[in-house]
Design a protein around this motif. Sequence first.
Motif, PDB file in Angstrom:
ATOM      1  N   UNK A   1       0.802  -1.223   0.000  1.00 31.84           N
ATOM      2  CA  UNK A   1       0.000   0.000   0.000  1.00 31.84           C
ATOM      3  C   UNK A   1       0.841   1.282   0.000  1.00 31.84           C
ATOM      4  N   UNK A   2       2.135   1.150   0.252  1.00 38.95           N
ATOM      5  CA  UNK A   2       2.958   2.331   0.476  1.00 38.95           C
ATOM      6  C   UNK A   2       3.986   2.527  -0.626  1.00 38.95           C
ATOM      7  N   UNK A   3       4.178   3.789  -0.999  1.00 36.05           N
ATOM      8  CA  UNK A   3       5.143   4.101  -2.044  1.00 36.05           C
ATOM      9  C   UNK A   3       6.576   3.945  -1.554  1.00 36.05           C
ATOM     10  N   UNK A   4       6.796   4.225  -0.268  1.00 37.88           N
ATOM     11  CA  UNK A   4       8.133   4.089   0.307  1.00 37.88           C
ATOM     12  C   UNK A   4       8.045   4.224   1.819  1.00 37.88           C
ATOM     13  N   UNK A   5       9.164   3.991   2.468  1.00 36.72           N
ATOM     14  CA  UNK A   5       9.278   4.124   3.925  1.00 36.72           C
ATOM     15  C   UNK A   5      10.530   4.934   4.242  1.00 36.72           C
ATOM     16  N   UNK A   6      10.415   5.875   5.174  1.00 39.06           N
ATOM     17  CA  UNK A   6      11.577   6.554   5.727  1.00 39.06           C
ATOM     18  C   UNK A   6      11.668   6.207   7.207  1.00 39.06           C
ATOM     19  N   UNK A   7      12.880   5.993   7.695  1.00 39.83           N
ATOM     20  CA  UNK A   7      13.104   5.630   9.080  1.00 39.83           C
ATOM     21  C   UNK A   7      14.073   6.617   9.719  1.00 39.83           C
ATOM     22  N   UNK A   8      14.276   6.464  11.014  1.00 36.83           N
ATOM     23  CA  UNK A   8      15.229   7.327  11.707  1.00 36.83           C
ATOM     24  C   UNK A   8      16.631   7.148  11.134  1.00 36.83           C
ATOM     25  N   UNK A   9      16.903   5.986  10.553  1.00 40.01           N
ATOM     26  CA  UNK A   9      18.205   5.760   9.926  1.00 40.01           C
ATOM     27  C   UNK A   9      18.399   6.655   8.712  1.00 40.01           C
ATOM     28  N   UNK A  10      17.315   7.011   8.045  1.00 39.87           N
ATOM     29  CA  UNK A  10      17.389   7.881   6.878  1.00 39.87           C
ATOM     30  C   UNK A  10      17.502   9.352   7.262  1.00 39.87           C
ATOM     31  N   UNK A  11      16.851   9.737   8.378  1.00 37.68           N
ATOM     32  CA  UNK A  11      16.723  11.145   8.739  1.00 37.68           C
ATOM     33  C   UNK A  11      17.703  11.576   9.823  1.00 37.68           C
ATOM     34  N   UNK A  12      17.900  10.712  10.834  1.00 38.38           N
ATOM     35  CA  UNK A  12      18.894  10.987  11.864  1.00 38.38           C
ATOM     36  C   UNK A  12      18.421  11.766  13.065  1.00 38.38           C
ATOM     37  N   UNK A  13      17.156  12.234  13.050  1.00 36.36           N
ATOM     38  CA  UNK A  13      16.617  12.943  14.214  1.00 36.36           C
ATOM     39  C   UNK A  13      15.250  12.369  14.546  1.00 36.36           C
ATOM     40  N   UNK A  14      14.830  12.538  15.803  1.00 31.54           N
ATOM     41  CA  UNK A  14      13.558  11.987  16.245  1.00 31.54           C
ATOM     42  C   UNK A  14      12.395  12.829  15.728  1.00 31.54           C
ATOM     43  N   UNK A  15      11.192  12.397  16.059  1.00 31.99           N
ATOM     44  CA  UNK A  15       9.996  13.122  15.633  1.00 31.99           C
ATOM     45  C   UNK A  15       9.695  14.324  16.511  1.00 31.99           C
ATOM     46  N   UNK A  16      10.612  14.691  17.358  1.00 28.95           N
ATOM     47  CA  UNK A  16      10.474  15.968  18.042  1.00 28.95           C
ATOM     48  C   UNK A  16      10.816  17.104  17.080  1.00 28.95           C
ATOM     49  N   UNK A  17      11.423  16.740  15.962  1.00 28.56           N
ATOM     50  CA  UNK A  17      11.661  17.656  14.850  1.00 28.56           C
ATOM     51  C   UNK A  17      10.807  17.185  13.670  1.00 28.56           C
ATOM     52  N   UNK A  18      10.368  18.078  12.788  1.00 26.91           N
ATOM     53  CA  UNK A  18       9.464  17.691  11.705  1.00 26.91           C
ATOM     54  C   UNK A  18      10.153  17.109  10.476  1.00 26.91           C
ATOM     55  N   UNK A  19      11.468  16.911  10.543  1.00 25.97           N
ATOM     56  CA  UNK A  19      12.247  16.547   9.359  1.00 25.97           C
ATOM     57  C   UNK A  19      11.699  15.336   8.610  1.00 25.97           C
ATOM     58  N   UNK A  20      11.331  14.280   9.334  1.00 20.13           N
ATOM     59  CA  UNK A  20      10.904  13.051   8.660  1.00 20.13           C
ATOM     60  C   UNK A  20       9.578  13.258   7.926  1.00 20.13           C
ATOM     61  N   UNK A  21       8.667  14.015   8.520  1.00 20.81           N
ATOM     62  CA  UNK A  21       7.386  14.276   7.860  1.00 20.81           C
ATOM     63  C   UNK A  21       7.582  15.155   6.627  1.00 20.81           C
ATOM     64  N   UNK A  22       8.414  16.175   6.754  1.00 25.41           N
ATOM     65  CA  UNK A  22       8.665  17.072   5.629  1.00 25.41           C
ATOM     66  C   UNK A  22       9.361  16.341   4.492  1.00 25.41           C
ATOM     67  N   UNK A  23      10.283  15.434   4.831  1.00 25.72           N
ATOM     68  CA  UNK A  23      10.983  14.670   3.799  1.00 25.72           C
ATOM     69  C   UNK A  23      10.022  13.752   3.056  1.00 25.72           C
ATOM     70  N   UNK A  24       9.089  13.125   3.794  1.00 25.71           N
ATOM     71  CA  UNK A  24       8.102  12.253   3.145  1.00 25.71           C
ATOM     72  C   UNK A  24       7.197  13.065   2.228  1.00 25.71           C
ATOM     73  N   UNK A  25       6.700  14.191   2.706  1.00 28.37           N
ATOM     74  CA  UNK A  25       5.816  15.028   1.880  1.00 28.37           C
ATOM     75  C   UNK A  25       6.522  15.490   0.616  1.00 28.37           C
TER      76      UNK A  25
END
Length: 218
Positions: free
Chosen positions: A130-154
Amino acid sequence: MHNIKGAIFDMDGTLLDSMPVWHRLTQNYLKQFNVHITDEDFAACEGFSQPEVADYFLARHPELPLTRETMLGGMDALITSRYESIAVPKDGVLDFLERMRRQGVKMAIATLTARRHAEKALLDRDMMQYFEFMLTIEDIGVSKREPDIYLAVAERLGLAPADCMVFEDAPYAGVTAHRAGFQLCGLAEPAYAAGEAELRSVSDVFIEHSYSELDGKL
């Protein structure tokens, strides 16, 4: 009715009913060293990656006969042998994902879980389709206390944050997504009961028990 072009899903506690699994596996691993994990410990580790969890307990319990590497290896072995087989899909999520796919909603995953565990758990349940891709903390390097992972996915989906809905059970992560301009679907999760009121306050829609509650809303 909310109009969304993209859906960004957390995994543990959101796609999979796996928060109790993580707690149980961590407890089981440290129990052999006579370490009792408290609710305060779990609260302190909220949003931590596996290495950060190891650092936390090694600092809190300097008597542990472990190095960071041996603790990570031991935890990883236990997770590999149990996590993928124990975690089960959240109630109603498969029907919901199928409906979103039929509606042409782009879907992706943003998780703090290591990719090797996350992918296997979802592939074993035929959910990765169902998903086009997955991003993990290994890809981004910071927790979800920062918006980086959501912004990267969008960005990778080619969508603006306002056109995406984030699905999260962790209050701190839901607040992060909301502040970054995403629509938010919060999920009730007993592991995060203390912060549920905060999550509700920033959610556009909220799931009490099952994704079927979103019928007619998305």
